[in-house]
Motif scaffolding. Structure first.
Motif, PDB file in Angstrom:
ATOM      1  N   LEU A   1      89.037  53.619  32.468  1.00 30.17           N
ATOM      2  CA  LEU A   1      89.885  54.598  31.764  1.00 30.17           C
ATOM      3  C   LEU A   1      89.012  55.442  30.849  1.00 30.17           C
ATOM      4  O   LEU A   1      88.054  54.949  30.253  1.00 30.17           O
ATOM      5  CB  LEU A   1      90.935  53.891  30.896  1.00 30.17           C
ATOM      6  CG  LEU A   1      91.861  52.860  31.520  1.00 30.17           C
ATOM      7  CD1 LEU A   1      92.763  52.266  30.447  1.00 30.17           C
ATOM      8  CD2 LEU A   1      92.695  53.479  32.620  1.00 30.17           C
ATOM      9  N   ALA A   2      89.375  56.724  30.718  1.00 27.61           N
ATOM     10  CA  ALA A   2      88.676  57.602  29.776  1.00 27.61           C
ATOM     11  C   ALA A   2      89.635  58.640  29.235  1.00 27.61           C
ATOM     12  O   ALA A   2      90.542  59.094  29.941  1.00 27.61           O
ATOM     13  CB  ALA A   2      87.488  58.283  30.460  1.00 27.61           C
ATOM     14  N   GLY A   3      89.436  59.010  27.967  1.00 28.91           N
ATOM     15  CA  GLY A   3      90.266  60.035  27.335  1.00 28.91           C
ATOM     16  C   GLY A   3      89.398  61.142  26.763  1.00 28.91           C
ATOM     17  O   GLY A   3      88.283  61.380  27.230  1.00 28.91           O
ATOM     18  N   PHE A   4      89.915  61.795  25.724  1.00 30.20           N
ATOM     19  CA  PHE A   4      89.172  62.877  25.086  1.00 30.20           C
ATOM     20  C   PHE A   4      89.651  63.035  23.646  1.00 30.20           C
ATOM     21  O   PHE A   4      90.847  62.981  23.381  1.00 30.20           O
ATOM     22  CB  PHE A   4      89.387  64.199  25.832  1.00 30.20           C
ATOM     23  CG  PHE A   4      88.654  65.364  25.218  1.00 30.20           C
ATOM     24  CD1 PHE A   4      87.294  65.536  25.435  1.00 30.20           C
ATOM     25  CD2 PHE A   4      89.308  66.260  24.393  1.00 30.20           C
ATOM     26  CE1 PHE A   4      86.603  66.585  24.846  1.00 30.20           C
ATOM     27  CE2 PHE A   4      88.633  67.315  23.801  1.00 30.20           C
ATOM     28  CZ  PHE A   4      87.277  67.487  24.032  1.00 30.20           C
TER      29      PHE A   4
ATOM     30  N   LEU B   1      89.035  52.729  23.808  1.00 29.09           N
ATOM     31  CA  LEU B   1      89.124  53.652  24.930  1.00 29.09           C
ATOM     32  C   LEU B   1      87.855  54.497  25.031  1.00 29.09           C
ATOM     33  O   LEU B   1      87.389  55.058  24.040  1.00 29.09           O
ATOM     34  CB  LEU B   1      90.339  54.572  24.745  1.00 29.09           C
ATOM     35  CG  LEU B   1      90.642  55.569  25.864  1.00 29.09           C
ATOM     36  CD1 LEU B   1      91.095  54.839  27.125  1.00 29.09           C
ATOM     37  CD2 LEU B   1      91.704  56.569  25.411  1.00 29.09           C
ATOM     38  N   ALA B   2      87.289  54.585  26.228  1.00 32.55           N
ATOM     39  CA  ALA B   2      86.165  55.500  26.450  1.00 32.55           C
ATOM     40  C   ALA B   2      86.650  56.924  26.203  1.00 32.55           C
ATOM     41  O   ALA B   2      87.758  57.300  26.600  1.00 32.55           O
ATOM     42  CB  ALA B   2      85.650  55.366  27.880  1.00 32.55           C
ATOM     43  N   THR B   3      85.826  57.719  25.535  1.00 32.62           N
ATOM     44  CA  THR B   3      86.296  59.039  25.123  1.00 32.62           C
ATOM     45  C   THR B   3      85.107  59.945  24.841  1.00 32.62           C
ATOM     46  O   THR B   3      83.945  59.570  25.047  1.00 32.62           O
ATOM     47  CB  THR B   3      87.207  58.915  23.891  1.00 32.62           C
ATOM     48  OG1 THR B   3      87.773  60.184  23.570  1.00 32.62           O
ATOM     49  CG2 THR B   3      86.451  58.388  22.683  1.00 32.62           C
ATOM     50  N   MET B   4      85.371  61.132  24.355  1.00 33.52           N
ATOM     51  CA  MET B   4      84.333  62.081  23.963  1.00 33.52           C
ATOM     52  C   MET B   4      84.733  62.722  22.649  1.00 33.52           C
ATOM     53  O   MET B   4      85.846  63.224  22.509  1.00 33.52           O
ATOM     54  CB  MET B   4      84.153  63.137  25.053  1.00 33.52           C
ATOM     55  CG  MET B   4      83.072  64.153  24.738  1.00 33.52           C
ATOM     56  SD  MET B   4      82.791  65.311  26.109  1.00 33.52           S
ATOM     57  CE  MET B   4      81.692  64.359  27.138  1.00 33.52           C
TER      58      MET B   4
ATOM     59  N   ILE C   1      79.638  61.273  24.613  1.00 33.85           N
ATOM     60  CA  ILE C   1      80.532  60.282  25.222  1.00 33.85           C
ATOM     61  C   ILE C   1      80.394  58.946  24.500  1.00 33.85           C
ATOM     62  O   ILE C   1      79.292  58.488  24.209  1.00 33.85           O
ATOM     63  CB  ILE C   1      80.215  60.096  26.713  1.00 33.85           C
ATOM     64  CG1 ILE C   1      80.518  61.376  27.497  1.00 33.85           C
ATOM     65  CG2 ILE C   1      81.026  58.928  27.296  1.00 33.85           C
ATOM     66  CD1 ILE C   1      80.146  61.310  28.963  1.00 33.85           C
ATOM     67  N   ASN C   2      81.541  58.341  24.185  1.00 32.28           N
ATOM     68  CA  ASN C   2      81.597  56.989  23.659  1.00 32.28           C
ATOM     69  C   ASN C   2      82.229  56.111  24.756  1.00 32.28           C
ATOM     70  O   ASN C   2      83.403  56.273  25.071  1.00 32.28           O
ATOM     71  CB  ASN C   2      82.452  56.948  22.381  1.00 32.28           C
ATOM     72  CG  ASN C   2      82.504  55.563  21.756  1.00 32.28           C
ATOM     73  OD1 ASN C   2      82.253  54.550  22.419  1.00 32.28           O
ATOM     74  ND2 ASN C   2      82.865  55.508  20.493  1.00 32.28           N
TER      75      ASN C   2
END
Length: 341
Positions: free
Chosen positions: A277-280, A293-296, A332-333
């Motif tokens: 899963l990735a968000g922003f 949550l993986a995100t930027m 990116i995290n």
């Protein structure tokens, strides 16, 4: 009709453009006096085309400016913009300038109205979200004669100055990261892309990165109302039931992504092993979730700070040229929801 640069339009300019007297123009714009409908429409059309905004403080202040900075954003319920306001406020709090906020709800016609009212008070500068505006809004900004900083986005040509990130680049970088982690069957969930130009650009960058590696988006799910955890849960359930073979979900923002993460954890999904899963946006409030949550990071506070600095510098040094584009670099995290590629 042309006007010298950095000079606000006047009644005389509208008078010359419409072919009627300044007194008549004044009566029309104040909605007073006996003026024929044909003349009224002629004046209003000329004023709109030129981007003219009446000066509500004319004669009241010698400087014809007030120490206000108009900040026009699409939403206050979206957690992104309060952080932008934090950056703006920190810079301006030790100056004579004060930010005043107008909200557009992502509606171009509402942006026109808010901009018209705010410019009529002759602020010292404008900070406005996005690079896409209606013709009327663009005309008003170009004719204002004050510093204008468009924020959040650098994928386009600014009216004056712009501070933000490239959303196409952000989408491409997340697409590459997801592919490097080995995911191949990818779904996209987010806002409908017509009104949210920045989400559309991220989606375009994301799909471009996938296409260069021979991958197409496997499924999409869009919503029209405001972002919420419940919306993320609902959309994720619908997509997974439709496409149980998916191995990664990319959300247009962290809030809907967090809702999806909670639903998937309740269902016992192996994250990030079976499903990534990735968000922003890297929203601070979500750091208490069971999984990060993986995100930027979209550099929100920094965007607000830099925009306010540009306004302040331009007010203090009127001859200073526009800053042009100031592009920041989000990172990116990976959190706990993407395998490391």
């Amino acid at each position: 009709m042309t006007k010298p640069p950095n000079r606000p339009l006047t009644l005389r300019d509208v008078s010359e453009a419409s072919g009627v007297s300044e007194m008549t123009v004044s009566r029309v714009l104040r909605n007073r006096g006996d003026v024929s409908e044909a003349t009224r429409q002629k004046v209003l059309l000329a004023a709109k085309r030129m981007g003219y905004v009446p000066n509500k403080i004319a004669g009241a202040l010698a400087s014809q400016r007030v120490n206000l900075v108009a900040v026009i954003i699409p939403s206050m319920s979206n957690m992104v913009f309060p952080e932008v306001m934090t950056g703006i406020s920190r810079v301006l709090e030790t100056s004579p300038l004060q930010p005043v906020v107008g909200v557009t709800d992502y509606q171009p016609e509402k942006e026109e109205k808010v901009l018209y009212e705010m410019l009529s008070w002759r602020p010292s500068g404008v900070i406005i979200a996005g690079l896409e505006h209606s013709d009327a809004s663009r005309a008003m900004l170009e004719a204002s004669g004050i510093p204008v900083v468009e924020i959040m986005d650098t994928d386009g040509t600014p009216i004056d100055s712009a501070v933000g990130i490239s959303h196409r680049r952000a989408g491409r970088e997340m697409g590459r990261a997801i592919l490097r982690a080995g995911y191949r069957k990818i779904g996209f969930l987010g806002t409908r892309l017509g009104a949210d130009h920045r989400a559309r650009k991220r989606f375009e960058g994301f799909t471009e990165a996938l296409a260069k590696n021979g991958i197409e988006i496997a499924d999409t799910e869009f919503y029209t109302s405001g972002s919420a955890l419940g919306k993320g849960r609902e959309m994720t359930e619908a997509m997974i039931k439709r496409r149980p073979d998916l191995d990664c979900l990319y959300y247009s923002n962290d809030i809907v992504g967090a809702g999806g993460l909670l639903w998937l954890m309740e269902q016992g999904y192996d994250i990030p092993g079976k499903l990534g899963l990735a968000g922003f946006n890297d929203v601070e409030l979500l750091k208490g979730l069971p999984k990060k949550l993986a995100t930027m990071d979209s550099c929100r506070v920094e965007i607000g700070s830099r925009a306010a600095e540009i306004i302040l510098e331009r007010v203090e040094t009127p001859d200073m040229p526009p800053a042009g584009k100031v592009e920041l670099s989000p990172k990116i995290n990976f959190g706990d929801t993407l395998r490391m590629g």
